[in-house]
Design an enzyme around this catalytic site. Structure first.
Site, short mmCIF file in Angstrom:
data_model
loop_
_atom_site.label_atom_id
_atom_site.label_comp_id
_atom_site.label_asym_id
_atom_site.label_seq_id
_atom_site.Cartn_x
_atom_site.Cartn_y
_atom_site.Cartn_z
N GLU A 17 0.83 -1.21 0.00
CA GLU A 17 0.00 0.00 0.00
C GLU A 17 0.86 1.26 0.00
O GLU A 17 1.66 1.48 0.92
CB GLU A 17 -0.93 -0.01 1.23
CG GLU A 17 -1.93 1.15 1.16
CD GLU A 17 -2.98 1.10 2.25
OE1 GLU A 17 -3.33 -0.01 2.72
OE2 GLU A 17 -3.45 2.18 2.64
N ASP B 107 1.88 -15.48 10.96
CA ASP B 107 0.54 -15.73 10.44
C ASP B 107 -0.34 -14.48 10.61
O ASP B 107 -0.84 -14.21 11.71
CB ASP B 107 -0.05 -16.93 11.21
CG ASP B 107 -1.43 -17.34 10.73
OD1 ASP B 107 -2.09 -16.54 10.05
OD2 ASP B 107 -1.84 -18.47 11.05
N LYS C 213 -7.89 -0.69 11.00
CA LYS C 213 -7.25 -1.12 9.75
C LYS C 213 -5.92 -0.36 9.59
O LYS C 213 -4.91 -0.92 9.17
CB LYS C 213 -8.19 -0.85 8.57
CG LYS C 213 -7.75 -1.46 7.27
CD LYS C 213 -6.87 -0.56 6.44
CE LYS C 213 -6.53 -1.20 5.10
NZ LYS C 213 -5.59 -0.41 4.31
N HIS D 270 -1.04 10.18 0.39
CA HIS D 270 -1.27 8.89 -0.24
C HIS D 270 -1.12 8.99 -1.75
O HIS D 270 -0.43 8.18 -2.38
CB HIS D 270 -2.69 8.40 0.11
CG HIS D 270 -3.03 7.09 -0.49
ND1 HIS D 270 -2.52 5.91 0.00
CD2 HIS D 270 -3.78 6.77 -1.56
CE1 HIS D 270 -2.96 4.91 -0.74
NE2 HIS D 270 -3.73 5.41 -1.69
C1 MEV Z 1 -5.61 3.40 4.95
O1 MEV Z 1 -5.01 2.19 4.57
C2 MEV Z 1 -5.69 3.49 6.45
C3 MEV Z 1 -6.42 4.71 6.99
O2 MEV Z 1 -7.73 4.78 6.42
C4 MEV Z 1 -6.47 4.56 8.48
C5 MEV Z 1 -7.34 5.56 9.20
O3 MEV Z 1 -8.28 6.09 8.60
O4 MEV Z 1 -7.07 5.78 10.39
C6 MEV Z 1 -5.73 5.97 6.60
#
Ligand code: MEV
Length: 431
Positions: free
Chosen positions: A86, A289, A273, A386
């Protein structure tokens, strides 16, 4: 062109070469077989190792192997391998690590290392008598797995406790706690449980009652194999971190963002996430794992009955205290950790940590990722960083030449990157 749909008879019995041939023949593209082959290791021994890890293997699937430099964890300097595809995850975690490097680093607050397994069975014996029977035969049960536990005991592991618990009517479980030293321990635990189930059945039946063993399996829920890490600093440390934003405002916005993830499941899932972006990358890089760690983390996030953030933020007496707590059943021996050549290198790069230390390291990268994501979200937004990191991927998707890539990098150095804008830029170059 879509591939042909055909039932593949006897596929598992074919050699890897034959499987590659059969699958490639489903494509119209004649180059695909060579392509599948090209991603296998050239080295014969490695190729054969890889073909042996799983079943029906016809190729290898590559992911970027990245390094997060200069993570300061408990006063130890670490360069941490992160396997992730990513864009911006590594850059963001590295920026957070850099900030915390100058502000005391990340610290391990607490760590536990007990894992759990269950033998589920059905019996006509009532619970209190079953409990008595198990207590009376505790030594016999332990002895039945001595062949497996004695080696583990010499490394500081073994069975910690065994307890009878009811499940539903006439169904029970023998809940067994283990320490697995430096291994993740899944095979050790499952082997012990299957042996214990035989012994348990014999004990109950010889007392004149029934025992039908339903299943014996470790639990991936490991609330007592858990690590807590913290990033703590005076709020004033945020002075100048974000241009135009006062340190107190930053800390307040940060805390609000974490608090939302404590009360709102939609935000909590994305928040967690972001934590797992960092944690999983280390878990994968070290041959562990990641499905187990994901399952455990999200179950742990729901332990109150309501899914919530794995991290918390507190502001008190001028201090910012950001903590992350999550279960992590990791190993540094066994499994892929020494078989995968890069997993082995990852552990070397980390100074060959023991399993507990690896838990701290993965959690530290998790908190760094979480810090970076929230910092972006409450300031410039996530897309700016990003998309900057994603620029290369967009250019590639439009077949940009080396020259176009160079020009695009300069053009977008101070401009917003989006799919549409990159396409417009390339169209302009190609007119
Ligand atoms: C993207 O992979 C992860 C985020 O969405 C985490 C978050 O919103 O805290 C940027």
């Amino acid at each position: 062109m879509p591939v042909r749909k055909e039932v593949l008879e006897g596929f598992s019995k074919l050699s890897s070469e034959e499987k590659r041939e059969v699958i490639s023949a489903l494509f119209d593209d004649k180059g695909v077989k060579k392509e599948f082959y090209s991603y296998l290791y050239n080295d014969e021994e490695l190729r054969s190792d890889f073909l042996g890890f799983s079943e029906n293997t016809i190729s290898s699937y590559h992911l970027p192997y990245n390094v997060l430099p200069n993570l300061l964890l408990d006063a130890e300097l670490l360069h941490v391998p992160m396997v992730t595809e990513e864009s911006s995850v590594v850059a963001a975690a590295a920026a957070a690590a850099k900030f915390w490097f100058s502000n005391g680093g990340i610290k391990t607050v607490s760590l536990t290392n007990i894992k759990v397994g269950q033998v589920h069975f059905i019996s006509d014996l009532e619970q209190s008598r079953l409990s008595e029977l198990i207590a009376d035969n505790y030594a016999t049960l332990k002895h039945s797995v001595a062949a497996y536990t004695s080696r583990m005991e010499s490394r500081g592991g073994g069975i910690v406790s065994m307890q009878l618990l009811p499940t539903v009517n006439e169904q029970y479980q023998l809940m067994v706690e283990f320490k697995t030293a430096n291994s993740m321990g899944a095979n050790f635990i499952n082997t012990c449980l299957e042996e214990l189930s035989l012994s348990l059945k014999a004990i109950i039946e010889s007392a004149g009652f029934t025992c039908d063993v339903l299943m014996s399996i470790l639990s991936n829920y490991t609330p007592n194999c858990c690590v807590k890490v913290a990033a703590t600093a005076p709020i004033a440390a945020f002075d100048g971190l974000v241009r135009g934003m006062d340190a107190n405002v930053f800390a307040d916005r940060f805390k609000r963002a974490v608090d939302i993830a404590s009360s709102d499941i939609y935000r909590a899932t994305t928040h967690n996430k972001g934590i797992m972006n960092g944690v999983d990358s280390v878990v994968i890089a070290t041959g562990n794992d990641f499905r187990a760690t994901e399952a455990a983390a999200h179950a742990y996030a729901s332990r109150s009955g309501k899914y919530a953030s794995l991290s918390t933020c507190n502001l008190s007496e001028g201090y910012f205290n950001f903590e992350l707590e999550l279960p992590l059943a990791l190993g540094v021996v066994g499994g892929l950790t020494s078989l995968h050549p890069l997993a082995k290198r990852s552990l070397e790069l980390l100074g060959n940590p023991n399993a507990e230390r690896l838990m701290s390291i993965a959690a530290a990268v998790g908190i760094a990722s979480n810090f970076a994501a929230i910092k972006s979200l409450i300031t410039d937004g996530i897309q700016q960083g990003h998309m900057k990191m994603h620029l290369n991927n967009i250019l590639k998707s439009y077949g940009a030449t080396f020259e176009e890539v160079e020009k695009a990098r300069l053009w977008f150095a101070n401009r917003k990157v989006s799919n549409v804008d990159v396409k417009k830029f390339l169209d302009g170059q190609r007119e």
